[in-house]
Design a protein around this motif. Sequence first.
Motif, PDB file in Angstrom:
ATOM      1  N   UNK A 242       0.835  -1.203   0.000  1.00 32.02           N
ATOM      2  CA  UNK A 242       0.000   0.000   0.000  1.00 32.02           C
ATOM      3  C   UNK A 242       0.869   1.253   0.000  1.00 32.02           C
ATOM      4  N   UNK A 243       1.905   1.252   0.833  1.00 33.60           N
ATOM      5  CA  UNK A 243       2.802   2.410   0.913  1.00 33.60           C
ATOM      6  C   UNK A 243       3.505   2.633  -0.418  1.00 33.60           C
ATOM      7  N   UNK A 244       3.949   1.562  -1.058  1.00 35.44           N
ATOM      8  CA  UNK A 244       4.597   1.693  -2.358  1.00 35.44           C
ATOM      9  C   UNK A 244       3.630   2.287  -3.390  1.00 35.44           C
ATOM     10  N   UNK A 245       2.364   1.859  -3.353  1.00 31.67           N
ATOM     11  CA  UNK A 245       1.383   2.390  -4.297  1.00 31.67           C
ATOM     12  C   UNK A 245       1.112   3.873  -4.042  1.00 31.67           C
ATOM     13  N   UNK A 246       1.095   4.269  -2.777  1.00 25.95           N
ATOM     14  CA  UNK A 246       0.913   5.688  -2.465  1.00 25.95           C
ATOM     15  C   UNK A 246       2.050   6.518  -3.038  1.00 25.95           C
ATOM     16  N   UNK A 247       3.262   6.006  -2.925  1.00 24.65           N
ATOM     17  CA  UNK A 247       4.408   6.750  -3.430  1.00 24.65           C
ATOM     18  C   UNK A 247       4.418   6.767  -4.956  1.00 24.65           C
ATOM     19  N   UNK A 248       3.900   5.720  -5.577  1.00 23.78           N
ATOM     20  CA  UNK A 248       3.737   5.703  -7.028  1.00 23.78           C
ATOM     21  C   UNK A 248       2.791   6.821  -7.465  1.00 23.78           C
ATOM     22  N   UNK A 249       1.656   6.948  -6.755  1.00 23.39           N
ATOM     23  CA  UNK A 249       0.658   7.959  -7.113  1.00 23.39           C
ATOM     24  C   UNK A 249       1.188   9.372  -6.910  1.00 23.39           C
ATOM     25  N   UNK A 250       1.888   9.611  -5.796  1.00 18.78           N
ATOM     26  CA  UNK A 250       2.385  10.957  -5.539  1.00 18.78           C
ATOM     27  C   UNK A 250       3.566  11.313  -6.450  1.00 18.78           C
ATOM     28  N   UNK A 251       4.254  10.304  -6.959  1.00 21.65           N
ATOM     29  CA  UNK A 251       5.252  10.586  -7.984  1.00 21.65           C
ATOM     30  C   UNK A 251       4.600  11.182  -9.220  1.00 21.65           C
ATOM     31  N   UNK A 252       3.418  10.685  -9.574  1.00 18.93           N
ATOM     32  CA  UNK A 252       2.682  11.236 -10.713  1.00 18.93           C
ATOM     33  C   UNK A 252       2.271  12.682 -10.455  1.00 18.93           C
ATOM     34  N   UNK A 253       1.762  12.952  -9.257  1.00 23.29           N
ATOM     35  CA  UNK A 253       1.306  14.315  -8.957  1.00 23.29           C
ATOM     36  C   UNK A 253       2.468  15.307  -8.980  1.00 23.29           C
ATOM     37  N   UNK A 254       3.622  14.900  -8.478  1.00 25.78           N
ATOM     38  CA  UNK A 254       4.762  15.803  -8.453  1.00 25.78           C
ATOM     39  C   UNK A 254       5.183  16.262  -9.830  1.00 25.78           C
ATOM     40  N   UNK A 255       5.166  15.364 -10.795  1.00 27.15           N
ATOM     41  CA  UNK A 255       5.580  15.736 -12.151  1.00 27.15           C
ATOM     42  C   UNK A 255       4.463  16.431 -12.914  1.00 27.15           C
ATOM     43  N   UNK A 256       3.208  16.211 -12.514  1.00 26.58           N
ATOM     44  CA  UNK A 256       2.130  17.023 -13.079  1.00 26.58           C
ATOM     45  C   UNK A 256       2.383  18.488 -12.733  1.00 26.58           C
ATOM     46  N   UNK A 257       2.741  18.738 -11.476  1.00 30.77           N
ATOM     47  CA  UNK A 257       3.061  20.106 -11.075  1.00 30.77           C
ATOM     48  C   UNK A 257       4.190  20.680 -11.922  1.00 30.77           C
ATOM     49  N   UNK A 258       5.226  19.890 -12.156  1.00 29.05           N
ATOM     50  CA  UNK A 258       6.379  20.401 -12.889  1.00 29.05           C
ATOM     51  C   UNK A 258       5.997  20.826 -14.301  1.00 29.05           C
ATOM     52  N   UNK A 259       5.188  20.011 -14.984  1.00 26.54           N
ATOM     53  CA  UNK A 259       4.755  20.354 -16.333  1.00 26.54           C
ATOM     54  C   UNK A 259       3.871  21.601 -16.317  1.00 26.54           C
ATOM     55  N   UNK A 260       2.955  21.665 -15.341  1.00 33.59           N
ATOM     56  CA  UNK A 260       2.044  22.814 -15.254  1.00 33.59           C
ATOM     57  C   UNK A 260       2.805  24.088 -14.920  1.00 33.59           C
ATOM     58  N   UNK A 261       3.753  24.005 -13.991  1.00 30.40           N
ATOM     59  CA  UNK A 261       4.530  25.189 -13.631  1.00 30.40           C
ATOM     60  C   UNK A 261       5.329  25.703 -14.822  1.00 30.40           C
ATOM     61  N   UNK A 262       5.825  24.798 -15.654  1.00 31.09           N
ATOM     62  CA  UNK A 262       6.554  25.244 -16.836  1.00 31.09           C
ATOM     63  C   UNK A 262       5.635  26.045 -17.756  1.00 31.09           C
ATOM     64  N   UNK A 263       4.366  25.624 -17.855  1.00 27.47           N
ATOM     65  CA  UNK A 263       3.398  26.372 -18.653  1.00 27.47           C
ATOM     66  C   UNK A 263       3.155  27.753 -18.059  1.00 27.47           C
ATOM     67  N   UNK A 264       2.983  27.823 -16.742  1.00 23.87           N
ATOM     68  CA  UNK A 264       2.786  29.114 -16.086  1.00 23.87           C
ATOM     69  C   UNK A 264       3.971  30.046 -16.344  1.00 23.87           C
ATOM     70  N   UNK A 265       5.172  29.522 -16.158  1.00 23.05           N
ATOM     71  CA  UNK A 265       6.352  30.370 -16.225  1.00 23.05           C
ATOM     72  C   UNK A 265       6.712  30.757 -17.654  1.00 23.05           C
ATOM     73  N   UNK A 266       6.249  29.991 -18.621  1.00 30.58           N
ATOM     74  CA  UNK A 266       6.459  30.391 -20.006  1.00 30.58           C
ATOM     75  C   UNK A 266       5.762  31.728 -20.274  1.00 30.58           C
TER      76      UNK A 266
END
Length: 356
Positions: free
Chosen positions: A26-50
């Motif tokens: 369960x803990x491994x799956x939680x970390x898998x999911x939050x890995x996805x959210x972290x990189x969603x932020x990175x892509x979105x922030x790049x759009x904002x900062x452009x």
Amino acid sequence: MGGEGSAPEMSDRYNTPSRPASLLAVVFLLFLATGASGLIYQVVWQRYLLNVFGATIYSISTVLSAFMGGLALGSYMMGVATARLRRPLMVYGVVEVVVGAAALAVPWMLGLLDPLFRALYQSFGSNFYAFSLLRFVLIFLILLVPTTLMGATLPLLAHFVSPRGAGAGLRVGLLYALNTAGAVTGTFVSGFYLIRLLGVSRTVMVAAAINVVAGVLAVLLSSRLEGRASEAPVADDASADGGRVQAAARQGVALVLAAYTVSGFAALGLEVAWTRGLVFTFDLLKNTTYAFTAMLTTFLVGVALGSAVMTPFADRVRKPLRAFAAMQVLVGLAAVFSVFMLYYCLLYTSPSPRDS
């Protein structure tokens, strides 16, 4: 399924003291999911900062600097504190909830900077580099808050799944590989689908919801398990492992950290260069977000594959320093090869004068 105490040599590999395999899954799956959210932020922030910088190289450089700087800072700060934590899963859950809240606040905080940017432009507009540096510093500080919190999550879960370092190579390597696999998914889905289908604001909400849900689940798990069981006593072989680790640290840890720092610097420089190369090389990736997404997805796929392949052998490598040095040499050669490949693609995909 196999009670406690049966086949201890087999259970030791997959279960830490007081950590059943089902809980670890369960803990491994939680970390898998939050890995996805972290990189969603990175892509979105790049759009904002452009929109803020108006240039790809500055927006990508700012996002990557803040993201990796925050991960490093959070990992270091929490790494120092984890040894004193009795309920790391509980702390992890709280941190994930705060990550979601902080990430939701980023667009609002960037909006608050608009009047300040206008004032700075009045004073420094004639000096492009000074104005850009001031914008970089202010945005970097805003992004540093959620990214530092993200960086704190790996030490917390590493301490939880591998208390006192038992089987750390296998379990922490698996954590890192799964988190990176989640990051691959988050990068690809957000860059090519979520932003187009939901828009930037709703994409951020989806990522924040992932963090909050993961955090709440972690807190609930902790309240049921961590509160009623204390850590198991340190095994004899753990103290022996600790002695070997300390001896290895005295021999070469400073050199390894220096090499790893240079390697990280080079890796982030390659990310920026590869994104620029993709924008100019492939017509399909002329859109900056698509180029950044393609680069980051490929980069993270490689990181995840490397971690997944090496994780089962991490505790069995007899000369890790030599293996690390060999890997760094291969990374450098592969990076040089990638430059020639991009040049080759540019040379053979650009229209010739006779075609125009």
